[in-house]
Design an enzyme around this catalytic site. Structure first.
Site, PDB file in Angstrom:
ATOM      1  N   GLN A  96       0.843  -1.192   0.000  1.00  0.00           N
ATOM      2  CA  GLN A  96       0.000   0.000   0.000  1.00  0.00           C
ATOM      3  C   GLN A  96       0.881   1.245   0.000  1.00  0.00           C
ATOM      4  OE1 GLN A  96      -2.368   1.600   3.443  1.00  0.00           O
ATOM      5  NE2 GLN A  96      -4.093   0.894   2.203  1.00  0.00           N
ATOM      6  N   TYR A 180      -6.532  10.827   4.322  1.00  0.00           N
ATOM      7  CA  TYR A 180      -5.159  11.062   3.889  1.00  0.00           C
ATOM      8  C   TYR A 180      -5.168  11.928   2.623  1.00  0.00           C
ATOM      9  CZ  TYR A 180      -4.204   7.553   7.422  1.00  0.00           C
ATOM     10  OH  TYR A 180      -4.145   6.873   8.607  1.00  0.00           O
ATOM     11  N   ARG A 227      -7.438   2.365  -2.903  1.00  0.00           N
ATOM     12  CA  ARG A 227      -8.354   2.228  -1.761  1.00  0.00           C
ATOM     13  C   ARG A 227      -9.075   3.548  -1.525  1.00  0.00           C
ATOM     14  NH1 ARG A 227      -7.368   0.414   4.640  1.00  0.00           N
ATOM     15  NH2 ARG A 227      -8.876  -1.280   4.518  1.00  0.00           N
ATOM     16  N   GLY A 316      -9.011  -7.272   8.588  1.00  0.00           N
ATOM     17  CA  GLY A 316      -7.881  -6.630   9.236  1.00  0.00           C
ATOM     18  C   GLY A 316      -7.570  -7.268  10.567  1.00  0.00           C
TER      19      GLY A 316
END
Length: 362
Positions: A96, A180, A227, A316
């Protein structure tokens, strides 16, 4: 869930993915991936696809201490240990690629954080404490990115993707979720620019789409994913009234890129539930592979696959305490719970709470 996935760009031995999770276990100095990290990912390589923790594409893109970079030769060499370990177990692994934007502090990155606009909201990230050690610290006001900063950042993602291929990764997932950098460009509250990267919906999605296309051009569409998290409010003060529409329009423009997959992150931190109408809207504009993550159970994940809303289902925290999660699901074995003690060892530390979880003993 346990059948082979074979898309235009990606083939995996099952449809279970290990979702990206920040763990902050790198070797210092330099935030270099190490043998302990290789063991961690090896233990969980039975997932059809492993997606690594976020790896900053540059120093200024860093927002959490001790996260593994992908912008130096030392990073590349360290990640080779990880990719080799996963491949030896027959797994596939994407890295990622991460730029946190305003969710940072100069004590972590060494520079003032960058963002579409110089706007701060109350927020905390994992960094150095004034009294010593590490813990959660308040972010600082970011600097508005100049056009040169935007161009440089796109170039950083392209270089990071090139580095990832050199390190042995099967592909890259660009992190455009969770408040982000790319997420803040797409939302009204955080993007108050007056140039070609602000204002209209088309302008606000431009930075992400340009960067995705540049990375595709560099390493090939079969190695590129993204994502997004339109239903997550983490990193923002309020819900965005246009983010669903912006996301759907962006997906429509992504479809011709033939990406490996689009990854929806849901039900994390502050969020709103995802209506089934949205799942249907997504499938109308985006016929390519889709991954969904967000507090899924075996049952809810299978429902998403059965309804063809997803091609992959990602987990996760269940992978933290259950390195053999795929086997446990396949044989309906009980899961080791992710409890308060597990949460305390998520960020930083050593082997405890990281690679000392055991497989199920029948």
């Amino acid at each position: 869930m346990f059948n082979i996935f074979k898309g235009d760009a990606l083939k995996t031995r099952n449809r279970i993915a290990m979702a990206p999770m920040t763990r902050s276990r790198t070797s210092q100095p330099g935030d270099v991936p190490n043998e302990m990290m290789a063991t961690y990912y090896r233990q969980r390589a039975s997932a059809g696809l492993v997606v690594t923790e976020g790896a900053p594409v540059s120093a200024v893109g860093r927002g959490y201490s001790m996260t593994p970079g992908i912008y130096t030769e030392e990073h590349i060499e360290g990640w080779k240990k990880v990719t080799q370990a996963v491949h030896e177990e027959g797994g596939k692994i994407f890295i990622q690629l991460w730029h946190v934007g305003r969710r940072s502090h100069s004590a972590i990155s060494g520079e003032q954080p960058l963002a579409p606009s110089a706007i701060k909201v109350p927020d905390q990230v994992f960094g150095p404490l004034s009294e010593g050690g590490f813990g959660m610290i308040e972010t600082e006001t970011p600097q508005e990115m100049a056009l040169q900063d935007i161009e440089n950042t796109s170039a950083d993602f392209v270089q990071a993707a090139r580095n990832a291929v050199e390190a042995g990764f099967d592909g890259v997932e660009i992190h455009a979720a969770h408040g982000y950098l790319f997420d803040t460009f797409m939302r009204l509250e955080s993007n108050q620019r007056q140039d070609q990267y602000g204002g209209s919906q088309e302008n606000r999605m431009r930075f992400l789409l340009e960067t995705l296309q540049a990375v595709v051009n560099e390493i090939g569409s079969d190695k590129v994913a993204v994502r997004v998290s339109p239903h997550v409010i983490e990193g923002f003060a309020d819900e965005d009234p246009e983010i669903i529409e912006v996301t759907l329009k962006a997906l429509e423009k992504m479809a011709p890129m033939n990406l490996a997959y689009v990854h929806f992150s849901e039900r994390i931190s502050r969020y709103v539930d995802v209506p089934e109408t949205f799942r249907k809207q997504v499938r109308e504009v985006y016929p390519k592979p889709i991954m969904i993550a967000g507090k899924l159970t075996k049952q809810s994940a299978q429902q998403l696959l059965d309804k063809q809303y997803a091609d992959f289902v990602a987990f996760g925290t269940p992978f933290v305490t259950n390195p053999d999660l795929v086997t446990r699901f396949a044989h309906d074995l009980p899961l080791s719970e992710f409890d308060a003690n597990a949460r305390l060892t998520l960020y930083g530390g050593g082997e405890e709470g990281y690679i000392d979880y055991t497989t199920y003993q029948i």
